[in-house]
Design a protein around this motif. Structure first.
Motif, mmCIF file in Angstrom:
data_model
loop_
_atom_site.group_PDB
_atom_site.id
_atom_site.type_symbol
_atom_site.label_atom_id
_atom_site.label_comp_id
_atom_site.label_asym_id
_atom_site.label_seq_id
_atom_site.Cartn_x
_atom_site.Cartn_y
_atom_site.Cartn_z
ATOM 1 N N VAL A 6 7.995 2.638 28.583
ATOM 2 C CA VAL A 6 7.630 2.172 27.253
ATOM 3 C C VAL A 6 8.502 2.892 26.238
ATOM 4 C CG1 VAL A 6 5.756 1.833 25.605
ATOM 5 C CG2 VAL A 6 5.245 1.915 28.049
ATOM 6 N N LEU A 7 9.033 2.127 25.282
ATOM 7 C CA LEU A 7 9.819 2.688 24.190
ATOM 8 C C LEU A 7 9.036 2.503 22.894
ATOM 9 C CD1 LEU A 7 13.339 1.294 25.123
ATOM 10 C CD2 LEU A 7 12.384 3.544 25.648
ATOM 11 N N PHE A 8 8.851 3.597 22.170
ATOM 12 C CA PHE A 8 8.076 3.603 20.939
ATOM 13 C C PHE A 8 8.971 3.903 19.744
ATOM 14 C CE2 PHE A 8 5.316 5.243 24.328
ATOM 15 C CZ PHE A 8 4.192 4.438 24.213
ATOM 16 N N THR A 9 8.843 3.109 18.703
ATOM 17 C CA THR A 9 9.472 3.398 17.420
ATOM 18 C C THR A 9 8.345 3.642 16.429
ATOM 19 O OG1 THR A 9 11.356 1.989 17.937
ATOM 20 C CG2 THR A 9 11.023 2.551 15.616
ATOM 21 N N LEU A 10 8.349 4.824 15.841
ATOM 22 C CA LEU A 10 7.277 5.185 14.921
ATOM 23 C C LEU A 10 7.524 4.610 13.532
ATOM 24 C CD1 LEU A 10 6.723 8.946 15.857
ATOM 25 C CD2 LEU A 10 5.660 6.914 16.821
ATOM 26 N N GLU A 12 6.867 6.200 10.807
ATOM 27 C CA GLU A 12 7.455 7.340 10.098
ATOM 28 C C GLU A 12 7.989 8.305 11.149
ATOM 29 O OE1 GLU A 12 4.959 8.992 7.054
ATOM 30 O OE2 GLU A 12 4.101 7.034 6.609
ATOM 31 N N SER A 13 9.294 8.321 11.289
ATOM 32 C CA SER A 13 9.938 9.102 12.356
ATOM 33 C C SER A 13 10.205 10.545 11.931
ATOM 34 C CB SER A 13 11.244 8.423 12.769
ATOM 35 O OG SER A 13 11.004 7.148 13.272
ATOM 36 N N CYS A 86 2.942 3.238 15.425
ATOM 37 C CA CYS A 86 4.207 2.619 15.829
ATOM 38 C C CYS A 86 4.493 1.324 15.077
ATOM 39 C CB CYS A 86 4.216 2.340 17.327
ATOM 40 S SG CYS A 86 4.350 3.838 18.313
ATOM 41 N N SER A 87 5.770 1.125 14.778
ATOM 42 C CA SER A 87 6.213 -0.147 14.209
ATOM 43 C C SER A 87 6.701 -1.080 15.305
ATOM 44 C CB SER A 87 7.320 0.078 13.184
ATOM 45 O OG SER A 87 8.442 0.697 13.790
#
Length: 96
Positions: A6-10, A12-13, A86-87
């Motif tokens: 699984v790849l997560f893009t937050l 607010e990174s 996550c976005s």
């Protein structure tokens, strides 16, 4: 064996947000009995196409992966939190 990535893009990174998410993902170790391998990595390239966090897990069978998806600690704690911060989330599951 089944691999689940699984790849997560937050949304607010921030370093703090990434670390909190990483530690929560790692907290499944010992709490989700069907996990055979658990690895969490933070992206080091930081390119526009990068995700912030990668989760790599392995299971003995497809049935164990399906049980993991509904396991109370995973579903109610980890997945619920990750959905809220996550976005984007993408996954791949395959026989290995």
């Amino acid at each position: 064996m089944i691999a689940h990535i699984v790849l997560f893009t937050l949304k607010e990174s921030t370093p703090e947000g990434i670390e909190k998410a990483k530690q929560l993902l790692l907290s499944m170790d010992g709490k989700v009995e069907m996990l055979r391998q658990l690895e969490v990595g933070v992206d080091v390239i930081r390119s526009p196409r990068s995700a912030d966090i990668a989760l790599y897990t392995r299971f003995d069978s497809l049935e164990d992966l399906q049980a993991y998806q509904v396991h109370p600690y995973h579903a109610d704690t980890v997945a619920a939190y990750m959905r809220s911060v996550c976005s984007s989330v993408v996954a791949a599951d395959y026989h290995c």
